[in-house]
Design a protein around this motif. Structure first.
Motif, PDB file in Angstrom:
ATOM      1  N   ALA A   1      10.638  98.230  20.398  1.00 29.04           N
ATOM      2  CA  ALA A   1       9.038  98.824  20.107  1.00 29.04           C
ATOM      3  C   ALA A   1       7.906  97.672  20.031  1.00 29.04           C
ATOM      4  O   ALA A   1       6.936  97.936  19.271  1.00 29.04           O
ATOM      5  N   SER A   2       8.815  96.324  19.806  1.00 25.70           N
ATOM      6  CA  SER A   2       7.625  95.305  19.974  1.00 25.70           C
ATOM      7  C   SER A   2       7.605  94.413  21.095  1.00 25.70           C
ATOM      8  O   SER A   2       8.713  93.970  21.450  1.00 25.70           O
ATOM      9  N   VAL A   3       6.549  93.790  21.511  1.00 29.20           N
ATOM     10  CA  VAL A   3       6.386  92.845  22.652  1.00 29.20           C
ATOM     11  C   VAL A   3       5.390  91.946  22.151  1.00 29.20           C
ATOM     12  O   VAL A   3       4.280  92.292  21.697  1.00 29.20           O
ATOM     13  N   HIS A   4       5.794  90.512  22.346  1.00 29.69           N
ATOM     14  CA  HIS A   4       4.820  89.503  21.936  1.00 29.69           C
ATOM     15  C   HIS A   4       4.449  88.807  23.597  1.00 29.69           C
ATOM     16  O   HIS A   4       5.435  88.572  24.196  1.00 29.69           O
ATOM     17  N   LEU A   5       3.225  88.879  23.835  1.00 29.98           N
ATOM     18  CA  LEU A   5       2.869  88.260  25.203  1.00 29.98           C
ATOM     19  C   LEU A   5       2.168  86.842  24.781  1.00 29.98           C
ATOM     20  O   LEU A   5       0.823  87.147  24.143  1.00 29.98           O
ATOM     21  N   HIS A   6       2.726  85.723  24.915  1.00 27.70           N
ATOM     22  CA  HIS A   6       2.202  84.637  24.730  1.00 27.70           C
ATOM     23  C   HIS A   6       1.313  84.141  25.936  1.00 27.70           C
ATOM     24  O   HIS A   6       1.862  84.098  26.993  1.00 27.70           O
ATOM     25  N   PHE A   7       0.118  83.759  25.837  1.00 32.35           N
ATOM     26  CA  PHE A   7      -0.777  83.350  27.101  1.00 32.35           C
ATOM     27  C   PHE A   7      -1.577  81.962  26.843  1.00 32.35           C
ATOM     28  O   PHE A   7      -1.866  81.803  25.575  1.00 32.35           O
ATOM     29  N   GLN A   8      -1.667  81.324  27.878  1.00 35.57           N
ATOM     30  CA  GLN A   8      -2.725  80.000  27.845  1.00 35.57           C
ATOM     31  C   GLN A   8      -3.197  79.926  29.063  1.00 35.57           C
ATOM     32  O   GLN A   8      -2.891  80.176  30.250  1.00 35.57           O
ATOM     33  N   SER A   9      -4.655  79.993  29.119  1.00 38.39           N
ATOM     34  CA  SER A   9      -5.688  79.860  30.222  1.00 38.39           C
ATOM     35  C   SER A   9      -6.493  78.597  29.742  1.00 38.39           C
ATOM     36  O   SER A   9      -6.633  78.033  28.741  1.00 38.39           O
ATOM     37  N   PHE A  10      -7.582  78.452  30.751  1.00 36.92           N
ATOM     38  CA  PHE A  10      -8.826  77.472  30.621  1.00 36.92           C
ATOM     39  C   PHE A  10      -9.654  77.767  29.284  1.00 36.92           C
ATOM     40  O   PHE A  10     -10.234  76.942  28.783  1.00 36.92           O
ATOM     41  N   MET A  11      -9.594  79.062  28.716  1.00 32.25           N
ATOM     42  CA  MET A  11     -10.130  79.510  27.658  1.00 32.25           C
ATOM     43  C   MET A  11      -9.634  79.365  26.110  1.00 32.25           C
ATOM     44  O   MET A  11     -10.039  79.339  25.497  1.00 32.25           O
ATOM     45  N   GLY A  12      -8.247  78.847  26.322  1.00 28.63           N
ATOM     46  CA  GLY A  12      -7.517  78.611  25.197  1.00 28.63           C
ATOM     47  C   GLY A  12      -6.081  79.307  25.339  1.00 28.63           C
ATOM     48  O   GLY A  12      -5.657  79.842  26.170  1.00 28.63           O
ATOM     49  N   ARG A  13      -5.477  79.496  24.161  1.00 24.76           N
ATOM     50  CA  ARG A  13      -4.080  80.079  24.134  1.00 24.76           C
ATOM     51  C   ARG A  13      -4.391  81.385  22.903  1.00 24.76           C
ATOM     52  O   ARG A  13      -5.107  81.246  21.958  1.00 24.76           O
ATOM     53  N   GLY A  14      -3.369  82.224  23.078  1.00 21.82           N
ATOM     54  CA  GLY A  14      -3.228  83.104  22.058  1.00 21.82           C
ATOM     55  C   GLY A  14      -1.808  84.043  22.205  1.00 21.82           C
ATOM     56  O   GLY A  14      -1.089  83.758  23.144  1.00 21.82           O
ATOM     57  N   VAL A  15      -1.886  85.032  21.644  1.00 16.75           N
ATOM     58  CA  VAL A  15      -0.944  86.144  21.451  1.00 16.75           C
ATOM     59  C   VAL A  15      -1.409  87.346  21.520  1.00 16.75           C
ATOM     60  O   VAL A  15      -2.355  87.656  20.852  1.00 16.75           O
ATOM     61  N   MET A  16      -0.768  88.313  22.452  1.00 18.65           N
ATOM     62  CA  MET A  16      -1.035  89.714  22.150  1.00 18.65           C
ATOM     63  C   MET A  16       0.262  90.393  21.717  1.00 18.65           C
ATOM     64  O   MET A  16       1.371  90.198  22.465  1.00 18.65           O
ATOM     65  N   VAL A  17       0.218  91.270  20.826  1.00 19.85           N
ATOM     66  CA  VAL A  17       1.115  91.876  20.208  1.00 19.85           C
ATOM     67  C   VAL A  17       1.164  93.501  20.446  1.00 19.85           C
ATOM     68  O   VAL A  17       0.144  93.997  20.247  1.00 19.85           O
TER      69      VAL A  17
ATOM     70  N   GLN B   1       3.920 109.201  20.856  1.00 25.16           N
ATOM     71  CA  GLN B   1       4.047 107.868  20.400  1.00 25.16           C
ATOM     72  C   GLN B   1       2.597 107.338  20.651  1.00 25.16           C
ATOM     73  O   GLN B   1       1.877 107.721  21.277  1.00 25.16           O
ATOM     74  N   LYS B   2       2.331 106.249  19.670  1.00 26.93           N
ATOM     75  CA  LYS B   2       0.809 105.520  19.694  1.00 26.93           C
ATOM     76  C   LYS B   2       1.309 104.182  20.229  1.00 26.93           C
ATOM     77  O   LYS B   2       2.255 103.348  19.543  1.00 26.93           O
ATOM     78  N   LEU B   3       0.633 103.703  21.176  1.00 27.31           N
ATOM     79  CA  LEU B   3       0.779 102.388  21.678  1.00 27.31           C
ATOM     80  C   LEU B   3      -0.413 101.557  21.275  1.00 27.31           C
ATOM     81  O   LEU B   3      -1.551 101.861  21.140  1.00 27.31           O
ATOM     82  N   VAL B   4      -0.159 100.379  20.156  1.00 23.99           N
ATOM     83  CA  VAL B   4      -1.111  99.524  19.779  1.00 23.99           C
ATOM     84  C   VAL B   4      -1.093  98.155  20.125  1.00 23.99           C
ATOM     85  O   VAL B   4      -0.013  97.704  20.531  1.00 23.99           O
ATOM     86  N   HIS B   5      -2.534  97.827  20.601  1.00 23.68           N
ATOM     87  CA  HIS B   5      -2.394  96.325  21.260  1.00 23.68           C
ATOM     88  C   HIS B   5      -3.486  95.497  20.281  1.00 23.68           C
ATOM     89  O   HIS B   5      -4.272  95.894  19.974  1.00 23.68           O
ATOM     90  N   VAL B   6      -2.841  94.279  20.060  1.00 22.39           N
ATOM     91  CA  VAL B   6      -3.512  93.321  18.986  1.00 22.39           C
ATOM     92  C   VAL B   6      -3.539  91.916  19.381  1.00 22.39           C
ATOM     93  O   VAL B   6      -2.543  91.645  19.624  1.00 22.39           O
ATOM     94  N   PHE B   7      -4.757  91.356  19.491  1.00 26.96           N
ATOM     95  CA  PHE B   7      -5.015  89.896  20.068  1.00 26.96           C
ATOM     96  C   PHE B   7      -5.383  89.248  18.903  1.00 26.96           C
ATOM     97  O   PHE B   7      -5.974  89.415  18.211  1.00 26.96           O
ATOM     98  N   TYR B   8      -4.438  88.154  19.218  1.00 27.97           N
ATOM     99  CA  TYR B   8      -4.851  86.811  18.284  1.00 27.97           C
ATOM    100  C   TYR B   8      -5.057  85.679  18.984  1.00 27.97           C
ATOM    101  O   TYR B   8      -4.420  85.083  19.757  1.00 27.97           O
ATOM    102  N   THR B   9      -6.485  85.027  18.883  1.00 31.18           N
ATOM    103  CA  THR B   9      -6.660  83.941  19.409  1.00 31.18           C
ATOM    104  C   THR B   9      -7.184  82.833  18.644  1.00 31.18           C
ATOM    105  O   THR B   9      -7.733  82.926  17.554  1.00 31.18           O
ATOM    106  N   GLY B  10      -7.095  81.633  19.249  1.00 27.67           N
ATOM    107  CA  GLY B  10      -7.627  80.617  18.280  1.00 27.67           C
ATOM    108  C   GLY B  10      -8.880  80.014  18.654  1.00 27.67           C
ATOM    109  O   GLY B  10      -9.504  79.277  18.112  1.00 27.67           O
ATOM    110  N   VAL B  11      -9.458  80.642  19.482  1.00 27.73           N
ATOM    111  CA  VAL B  11     -10.827  80.378  20.217  1.00 27.73           C
ATOM    112  C   VAL B  11     -12.036  80.914  19.612  1.00 27.73           C
ATOM    113  O   VAL B  11     -12.898  80.131  19.065  1.00 27.73           O
TER     114      VAL B  11
END
Length: 77
Positions: free
Chosen positions: A22-38, A49-59
Motif C-alpha cells: 500500500a505504499s510507493v515512494h517515487l524519488h525524482f530529480q529534474s532541473f528544478m531540484g529533487r524530491g519524493v512523492m509518497v 480505498q482512498k489513494l493519497v499522494h504527498v509531495f516533498y521537495t527541497g526547492v
C-alpha cells in the motif's frame, strides 16, 4: 523529453520503490531540484480505498527540506 528528435527540453530521473502492498515512494530529480512523492492506499470500507499522494521537495519550502534529505539519504540503493 526530446522535441522533433532534435531539441532536448529537460531531463527527469525517476526511481520508484514499492514498500509493501500500500505504499510507493517515487524519488525524482529534474532541473528544478529533487524530491519524493509518497503514494499510499488507505482502506475506507470493504471494496473502497482512498489513494493519497504527498509531495516533498527541497526547492519550495525550508520546513520540508530536512524531511526530503532524510528520505533521500535513507534510500537502500
Amino acid at each position: 523529453m526530446v522535441l522533433f528528435n532534435r531539441f532536448k527540453l529537460f531531463n527527469l530521473n525517476l526511481e520508484a520503490v514499492q514498500i509493501g502492498p500500500a505504499s510507493v515512494h517515487l524519488h525524482f530529480q529534474s532541473f528544478m531540484g529533487r524530491g519524493v512523492m509518497v503514494q499510499s492506499v488507505l482502506p475506507v470500507q470493504p471494496m473502497v480505498q482512498k489513494l493519497v499522494h504527498v509531495f516533498y521537495t527541497g526547492v519550495q519550502s525550508i520546513n520540508y527540506k530536512s524531511k526530503v534529505k532524510k528520505i533521500l539519504d535513507n534510500r537502500s540503493y
